[in-house]
Design a protein around this motif. Structure first.
Motif, mmCIF file in Angstrom:
data_model
loop_
_atom_site.group_PDB
_atom_site.id
_atom_site.type_symbol
_atom_site.label_atom_id
_atom_site.label_comp_id
_atom_site.label_asym_id
_atom_site.label_seq_id
_atom_site.Cartn_x
_atom_site.Cartn_y
_atom_site.Cartn_z
ATOM 1 N N CYS A 139 0.806 -1.219 0.000
ATOM 2 C CA CYS A 139 0.000 0.000 0.000
ATOM 3 C C CYS A 139 0.840 1.271 0.000
ATOM 4 O O CYS A 139 0.333 2.347 -0.336
ATOM 5 N N ASP A 143 -2.615 2.249 -3.896
ATOM 6 C CA ASP A 143 -3.717 2.555 -2.975
ATOM 7 C C ASP A 143 -4.722 1.396 -2.950
ATOM 8 O O ASP A 143 -5.877 1.543 -3.362
ATOM 9 N N VAL A 145 -5.892 -0.058 -0.296
ATOM 10 C CA VAL A 145 -6.780 0.168 0.835
ATOM 11 C C VAL A 145 -6.749 1.657 1.150
ATOM 12 O O VAL A 145 -5.682 2.276 1.052
ATOM 13 N N PRO A 146 -7.881 2.289 1.481
ATOM 14 C CA PRO A 146 -7.839 3.706 1.868
ATOM 15 C C PRO A 146 -6.799 3.965 2.950
ATOM 16 O O PRO A 146 -6.612 3.151 3.861
ATOM 17 N N ARG A 148 -6.541 5.860 5.560
ATOM 18 C CA ARG A 148 -6.909 5.863 6.980
ATOM 19 C C ARG A 148 -7.135 4.447 7.505
ATOM 20 O O ARG A 148 -6.818 4.145 8.657
ATOM 21 N N ILE A 149 -7.686 3.574 6.668
ATOM 22 C CA ILE A 149 -7.890 2.183 7.083
ATOM 23 C C ILE A 149 -6.548 1.477 7.234
ATOM 24 O O ILE A 149 -6.283 0.807 8.236
ATOM 25 N N MET A 150 -5.667 1.643 6.223
ATOM 26 C CA MET A 150 -4.350 1.016 6.298
ATOM 27 C C MET A 150 -3.547 1.599 7.449
ATOM 28 O O MET A 150 -2.805 0.890 8.136
ATOM 29 N N THR A 152 -4.755 2.706 10.267
ATOM 30 C CA THR A 152 -5.282 2.134 11.509
ATOM 31 C C THR A 152 -4.790 0.709 11.716
ATOM 32 O O THR A 152 -4.344 0.337 12.815
ATOM 33 N N ILE A 153 -4.854 -0.098 10.642
ATOM 34 C CA ILE A 153 -4.332 -1.465 10.723
ATOM 35 C C ILE A 153 -2.837 -1.436 11.046
ATOM 36 O O ILE A 153 -2.350 -2.180 11.899
ATOM 37 N N CYS A 205 2.026 5.735 10.113
ATOM 38 C CA CYS A 205 0.597 5.432 10.157
ATOM 39 C C CYS A 205 -0.200 6.599 10.738
ATOM 40 O O CYS A 205 -1.318 6.884 10.279
ATOM 41 N N ILE A 209 -3.292 8.473 8.880
ATOM 42 C CA ILE A 209 -4.620 8.661 9.471
ATOM 43 C C ILE A 209 -5.009 10.140 9.472
ATOM 44 O O ILE A 209 -6.143 10.500 9.133
#
Length: 219
Positions: A139, A143, A145-146, A148-150, A152-153, A205, A209
């Motif tokens: 990622c 892109d 995964v968005p 903010r999602i990546m 957070t993960i 990260c 976010i």
């Protein structure tokens, strides 16, 4: 036939070079992406070893007990495992890399004891962070995964890696498992990368976010 260390260097080099090259083609050079690609490659290799730690736990204990009978306290096998010659057919098996843990158990017996914290924190890392490690590495370039999602993960992944390492350090020191072993055999230098790498990963990260994009890897 090459030494085990050659296969380690090959895996980490290819695992770093491929995402860096793809990223360079898509977005140009980014030292942030390259640094985290290197850490992800190292962590991916260790995740595979950690799965082997669980699968081959009986073999690891057997090898460790054999070392205890043949080695003087405070010494390591000669040549050390990483410099033993091994054919490719063995190098691609988890059974071969179980020697990482039986040798490491000379410095910290936790890894030959399936009831210990050290055993389970590493098995857990291998099971939980393998897929997120691959996702994060990809990622940074695509892109998938968005952000903010990546992010957070990723921040959960990196936090648990650093937290687990710090707790492991405290367990190692509190129980004085370093006693009777030369300083260079201590586990602290070998594990320090799992504090520096995750700390930088959490910073990245957090940026993902807050910004909602991957721009910090694309500049």
């Amino acid at each position: 036939m090459a030494v085990s260390f050659f296969y380690v260097v090959l895996f980490v080099s290819v695992g770093t070079a491929l995402p860096v090259c793809f990223h360079w083609q898509e977005h140009g050079w980014s030292w942030t992406e390259a640094s985290l690609a290197l850490f992800c490659s190292i962590n991916l290799l260790v995740c595979i070893w950690e799965l082997g730690l669980f699968i081959n736990r009986d073999l690891i204990l057997k090898e460790y007990l054999a070392f205890q009978k043949t080695l003087k306290k405070g010494t390591l096998p000669q040549p050390i495992f990483m410099f033993e010659h091994v054919p490719l057919t063995q190098a691609i098996t988890l059974k071969h890399w179980s020697k990482v843990w039986s040798t490491y158990s000379i410095m910290d017996p936790s890894y030959s004891d399936q009831t210990s914290y050290g055993f389970f924190v590493d098995v857990g890392n291998g099971a939980v962070t393998l897929v997120p490690t691959i996702m994060f590495s990809l990622c940074m370039t695509w892109d998938l995964v968005p952000a903010r999602i990546m992010g957070t993960i990723g921040i959960i992944k990196f936090y648990q890696e650093m937290y687990g390492t710090i707790l492991y350090y405290f367990s190692y020191m509190l129980n004085e498992r370093y006693k009777g072993r030369p300083f260079m055999h201590m586990v602290l230098p070998a594990n320090f990368v799992w504090i520096i790498g995750p700390a930088f990963g959490m910073y990245a990260c957090y940026n993902m976010i807050m910004s909602g994009n991957y721009d910090m890897f694309r500049g």
